[in-house]
Write an enzyme that holds these catalytic residues in place. Structure first.
Site, PDB file in Angstrom:
ATOM      1  N   GLY A  82       0.843  -1.198   0.000  1.00  0.00           N
ATOM      2  CA  GLY A  82       0.000   0.000   0.000  1.00  0.00           C
ATOM      3  C   GLY A  82       0.872   1.239   0.000  1.00  0.00           C
ATOM      4  N   ARG A  83       0.397   2.284   0.689  1.00  0.00           N
ATOM      5  CA  ARG A  83       1.154   3.545   0.722  1.00  0.00           C
ATOM      6  C   ARG A  83       2.547   3.317   1.301  1.00  0.00           C
ATOM      7  NH1 ARG A  83      -4.457   5.582   2.435  1.00  0.00           N
ATOM      8  NH2 ARG A  83      -4.023   4.057   4.064  1.00  0.00           N
ATOM      9  N   ARG A 115      -4.165  -8.530  -1.759  1.00  0.00           N
ATOM     10  CA  ARG A 115      -5.291  -9.307  -2.294  1.00  0.00           C
ATOM     11  C   ARG A 115      -5.506  -8.981  -3.771  1.00  0.00           C
ATOM     12  NH1 ARG A 115      -9.100  -7.540   2.518  1.00  0.00           N
ATOM     13  NH2 ARG A 115      -7.969  -5.645   1.912  1.00  0.00           N
ATOM     14  N   ILE A 175       6.502  -4.146  10.357  1.00  0.00           N
ATOM     15  CA  ILE A 175       6.272  -2.731  10.675  1.00  0.00           C
ATOM     16  C   ILE A 175       4.766  -2.438  10.644  1.00  0.00           C
ATOM     17  CG2 ILE A 175       6.515  -1.906   8.294  1.00  0.00           C
ATOM     18  CD1 ILE A 175       8.273  -0.105  11.141  1.00  0.00           C
ATOM     19  N   ARG A 211       1.360  -4.650  11.904  1.00  0.00           N
ATOM     20  CA  ARG A 211       0.706  -4.954  13.175  1.00  0.00           C
ATOM     21  C   ARG A 211       1.169  -6.328  13.675  1.00  0.00           C
ATOM     22  NH1 ARG A 211      -0.114  -0.377  13.701  1.00  0.00           N
ATOM     23  NH2 ARG A 211      -2.066   0.739  13.970  1.00  0.00           N
ATOM     24  N   ASP A 219       8.792  -4.084  14.960  1.00  0.00           N
ATOM     25  CA  ASP A 219       8.399  -2.800  15.570  1.00  0.00           C
ATOM     26  C   ASP A 219       7.050  -2.929  16.254  1.00  0.00           C
ATOM     27  OD1 ASP A 219       8.704   0.073  16.012  1.00  0.00           O
ATOM     28  OD2 ASP A 219       7.106   0.342  14.529  1.00  0.00           O
ATOM     29  N   GLU A 238       0.730  -5.259  22.683  1.00  0.00           N
ATOM     30  CA  GLU A 238       1.585  -4.144  23.137  1.00  0.00           C
ATOM     31  C   GLU A 238       1.030  -3.498  24.401  1.00  0.00           C
ATOM     32  OE1 GLU A 238       1.860  -1.561  19.734  1.00  0.00           O
ATOM     33  OE2 GLU A 238       2.846  -3.091  18.536  1.00  0.00           O
ATOM     34  N   HIS A 296       7.398   0.016  18.896  1.00  0.00           N
ATOM     35  CA  HIS A 296       6.389   0.649  18.018  1.00  0.00           C
ATOM     36  C   HIS A 296       6.728   2.133  17.783  1.00  0.00           C
ATOM     37  CE1 HIS A 296       1.939   0.344  16.611  1.00  0.00           C
ATOM     38  NE2 HIS A 296       2.580   1.259  15.906  1.00  0.00           N
TER      39      HIS A 296
HETATM   40  P1  NAP Z   1      -2.633   0.964   2.973  1.00  0.00           P
HETATM   41  O1  NAP Z   1      -2.171   1.984   2.000  1.00  0.00           O
HETATM   42  O2  NAP Z   1      -4.076   0.749   3.170  1.00  0.00           O
HETATM   43  O3  NAP Z   1      -1.932  -0.416   2.574  1.00  0.00           O
HETATM   44  C1  NAP Z   1      -2.314  -1.634   3.087  1.00  0.00           C
HETATM   45  C2  NAP Z   1      -1.988  -2.705   2.058  1.00  0.00           C
HETATM   46  O4  NAP Z   1      -2.231  -3.984   2.633  1.00  0.00           O
HETATM   47  C3  NAP Z   1      -2.839  -2.593   0.804  1.00  0.00           C
HETATM   48  O5  NAP Z   1      -1.997  -2.629  -0.313  1.00  0.00           O
HETATM   49  C4  NAP Z   1      -3.747  -3.810   0.845  1.00  0.00           C
HETATM   50  O6  NAP Z   1      -4.003  -4.291  -0.464  1.00  0.00           O
HETATM   51  C5  NAP Z   1      -2.916  -4.786   1.678  1.00  0.00           C
HETATM   52  N1  NAP Z   1      -3.759  -5.729   2.395  1.00  0.00           N
HETATM   53  C6  NAP Z   1      -4.778  -5.462   3.240  1.00  0.00           C
HETATM   54  N2  NAP Z   1      -5.342  -6.597   3.681  1.00  0.00           N
HETATM   55  C7  NAP Z   1      -4.665  -7.601   3.101  1.00  0.00           C
HETATM   56  C8  NAP Z   1      -4.789  -9.018   3.139  1.00  0.00           C
HETATM   57  N3  NAP Z   1      -5.718  -9.615   3.893  1.00  0.00           N
HETATM   58  N4  NAP Z   1      -3.930  -9.745   2.413  1.00  0.00           N
HETATM   59  C9  NAP Z   1      -2.977  -9.146   1.660  1.00  0.00           C
HETATM   60  N5  NAP Z   1      -2.816  -7.816   1.573  1.00  0.00           N
HETATM   61  C10 NAP Z   1      -3.653  -7.050   2.281  1.00  0.00           C
HETATM   62  O7  NAP Z   1      -2.048   1.272   4.412  1.00  0.00           O
HETATM   63  P2  NAP Z   1      -0.655   1.954   4.811  1.00  0.00           P
HETATM   64  O8  NAP Z   1      -0.847   3.414   4.959  1.00  0.00           O
HETATM   65  O9  NAP Z   1       0.408   1.451   3.893  1.00  0.00           O
HETATM   66  O10 NAP Z   1      -0.473   1.310   6.279  1.00  0.00           O
HETATM   67  C11 NAP Z   1      -0.384  -0.083   6.415  1.00  0.00           C
HETATM   68  C12 NAP Z   1      -0.414  -0.496   7.879  1.00  0.00           C
HETATM   69  O11 NAP Z   1       0.824  -0.204   8.486  1.00  0.00           O
HETATM   70  C13 NAP Z   1      -1.433   0.234   8.759  1.00  0.00           C
HETATM   71  O12 NAP Z   1      -2.727  -0.330   8.634  1.00  0.00           O
HETATM   72  C14 NAP Z   1      -0.860   0.048  10.154  1.00  0.00           C
HETATM   73  O13 NAP Z   1      -1.387  -1.110  10.736  1.00  0.00           O
HETATM   74  C15 NAP Z   1       0.633  -0.124   9.901  1.00  0.00           C
HETATM   75  N6  NAP Z   1       1.408   1.022  10.416  1.00  0.00           N
HETATM   76  C16 NAP Z   1       2.341   0.810  11.391  1.00  0.00           C
HETATM   77  C17 NAP Z   1       3.095   1.870  11.856  1.00  0.00           C
HETATM   78  C18 NAP Z   1       4.144   1.696  12.906  1.00  0.00           C
HETATM   79  O14 NAP Z   1       4.417   2.634  13.635  1.00  0.00           O
HETATM   80  N7  NAP Z   1       4.758   0.529  13.009  1.00  0.00           N
HETATM   81  C19 NAP Z   1       2.888   3.156  11.349  1.00  0.00           C
HETATM   82  C20 NAP Z   1       1.946   3.324  10.360  1.00  0.00           C
HETATM   83  C21 NAP Z   1       1.217   2.246   9.889  1.00  0.00           C
HETATM   84  P3  NAP Z   1      -5.360  -5.091  -0.811  1.00  0.00           P
HETATM   85  O15 NAP Z   1      -6.484  -4.301  -0.231  1.00  0.00           O
HETATM   86  O16 NAP Z   1      -5.346  -5.181  -2.307  1.00  0.00           O
HETATM   87  O17 NAP Z   1      -5.206  -6.438  -0.184  1.00  0.00           O
HETATM   88  C1  8YV Z   2       1.124   5.050  15.666  1.00  0.00           C
HETATM   89  C2  8YV Z   2       0.656   3.405  13.794  1.00  0.00           C
HETATM   90  O1  8YV Z   2       2.157   4.729  16.520  1.00  0.00           O
HETATM   91  O2  8YV Z   2      -0.347   4.885  12.271  1.00  0.00           O
HETATM   92  C3  8YV Z   2      -0.317   3.751  12.732  1.00  0.00           C
HETATM   93  O3  8YV Z   2      -1.069   2.847  12.331  1.00  0.00           O
HETATM   94  O4  8YV Z   2       0.796   2.299  14.166  1.00  0.00           O
HETATM   95  C4  8YV Z   2       1.526   4.458  14.373  1.00  0.00           C
HETATM   96  O5  8YV Z   2       1.763   5.502  13.493  1.00  0.00           O
HETATM   97  C5  8YV Z   2      -0.147   4.678  16.339  1.00  0.00           C
HETATM   98  O6  8YV Z   2      -1.226   4.566  15.548  1.00  0.00           O
HETATM   99  C6  8YV Z   2      -0.465   5.701  17.417  1.00  0.00           C
HETATM  100  O7  8YV Z   2      -0.294   5.185  18.629  1.00  0.00           O
END
Ligand code: NAP
Ligand code: 8YV
Length: 327
Positions: A158-159, A180, A235, A237, A261, A266, A284
């Site tokens: 995704g993004r 997907r 990175i 969930r 991460d 958590e 995280h």
């Molecule tokens: P996004 O643009 O919505 O990207 C999510 C990607 O995952 C999409 O390309 C989607 O494609 C794919 N996906 C969703 N469900 C799926 C499944 N069951 N099987 C295979 N692929 C699947 O979201 P993003 O902005 O990149 O963020 C992604 C995630 O990163 C967030 O939801 C969050 O949980 C995590 N995150 C973590 C941190 C941190 O601090 N560690 C920070 C920011 C975000 P399809 O819909 O085509 O499957």
């Molecule tokens: C944040 C994240 O740490 O944007 C997310 O999905 O996991 C992180 O950017 C969290 O959401 C705020 O606690």
């Protein structure tokens, strides 16, 4: 009972523990009430009938939404909104917003930093220096791991996944992915299953949302497919990984190393992972710079302002994209 404060301002409930920057902008624009947790038993009837918006820095479940008779919008902090029951909100006509894009590059930076730290053992090498072993025993041992020659797979293109891929391009690594749905005009090899992706790479980076469709998707079989030189980085969930299977794979050499991460429960990290020298563990911090957290907070507040001033959300989540403002 009114649905605004005495001075006519909309009441917004802040759930959780945001920083001062976030709180000050909410307080400047709304009648702000704060609670530590979204616990319906802690609401007075007066407050339950007055709150029209939530600024969610913590979990918000269905029972809490049901307890608020005037609730219109839940503005959640973070792009991942697995801690908010958005499906229930959508059914109730309540808007949910998240904070995409403003954190994408920061989280991608963290992911690549974590990957390199994991492969090249930076945490252990620094401990070697700090413990005086460089002086007493000599150079830190050469690492088995290297980024050179690796094939990267992104689970969740995704993004953030695409921002990680752009960085890996610069490092000279071939990139493949699994979503997907295949993304049109994206010049990386697509695999229709996670298993097929894992079979084709030795470095798997998970950046998918946490939900039922991704729960424990990275399991023993996927880790085995990465092979003994395999590196896993998460990175996205923690719920998307079978953590006991990961700990076992790291302990018995099924894969080489992991960089994490995020964790399933958590801030509790399984002892089995803490005990492993080949697990690089972060609390995280993917988006955790002042710059990026402020941008996320501003987007959260922008959503509340746009909703109550103009009847629209800036960044609605898909489950509530159909929700319109009450007239
Ligand atoms: P996004 O643009 O919505 O990207 C999510 C990607 O995952 C999409 O390309 C989607 O494609 C794919 N996906 C969703 N469900 C799926 C499944 N069951 N099987 C295979 N692929 C699947 O979201 P993003 O902005 O990149 O963020 C992604 C995630 O990163 C967030 O939801 C969050 O949980 C995590 N995150 C973590 C941190 C941190 O601090 N560690 C920070 C920011 C975000 P399809 O819909 O085509 O499957
Ligand atoms: C944040 C994240 O740490 O944007 C997310 O999905 O996991 C992180 O950017 C969290 O959401 C705020 O606690």
């Amino acid at each position: 009972m009114t649905n605004s404060s005495d001075d006519g301002r909309v009441t917004v409930l802040v759930v959780g523990q945001p920083s001062d920057h976030r709180v000050s902008r909410i307080a400047a624009n709304f009648d702000m009430v704060r609670v530590e947790e979204a616990d319906p038993t802690q609401l007075t009837p007066e407050l339950a009938g007055r709150v029209r918006g939530i600024a969610a820095f913590g979990a918000v479940g269905a029972a809490f939404i049901d307890a608020l008779s005037k609730i219109e919008i839940i503005a959640s902090f973070g792009v991942g909104y697995d801690s908010v029951d958005a499906a229930h909100a959508g059914r109730c006509g309540v808007m949910v917003t998240n904070t995409p894009d403003v954190l994408t590059e920061e989280v991608a930076d963290t992911a690549v930093g974590l990957l390199i730290a994991t492969v090249r053992e930076f945490s252990r090498a620094e401990a070697w220096l700090r413990d005086g072993l460089w002086a007493s025993r000599g150079p830190y041992p050469l690492t088995r791991g290297t980024l050179r020659g690796r094939r990267a797979g992104i689970f969740g293109m995704g993004r953030i996944g695409q921002a990680i891929a752009r960085r890996l391009d610069a490092f000279g690594l071939p990139v493949a992915y699994h979503n997907r749905r295949q993304i049109e005009d994206l010049d990386y090899t697509y695999h229709p299953t996670l298993d097929a992706l894992a079979q084709s790479v030795d470095t798997l980076i998970a950046v998918v949302p946490g939900n039922a469709s991704t729960a424990k998707a990275v399991n023993a079989e996927i880790l085995r497919a990465l092979g003994p030189a395999g590196v896993f980085v998460n990175i996205g969930r923690g719920t998307t990984v079978d953590e006991p299977a990961l700990a076992a794979a790291l302990a018995n050499g099924t894969i080489l190393a992991a960089g994490l991460d995020v964790f399933a429960d958590e801030p509790h990290v399984p002892q089995a992972l803490l005990d492993l020298p080949n697990a690089t563990l972060l609390p995280h911090v993917g988006s955790a710079s002042i710059h990026t957290r402020d941008a996320m907070g501003d987007l959260l507040v922008d959503n509340l302002l746009a909703w109550f001033d103009q009847g629209r959300a800036v960044t609605p989540v898909v489950e509530t994209a159909h929700v319109t403002a009450r007239g």
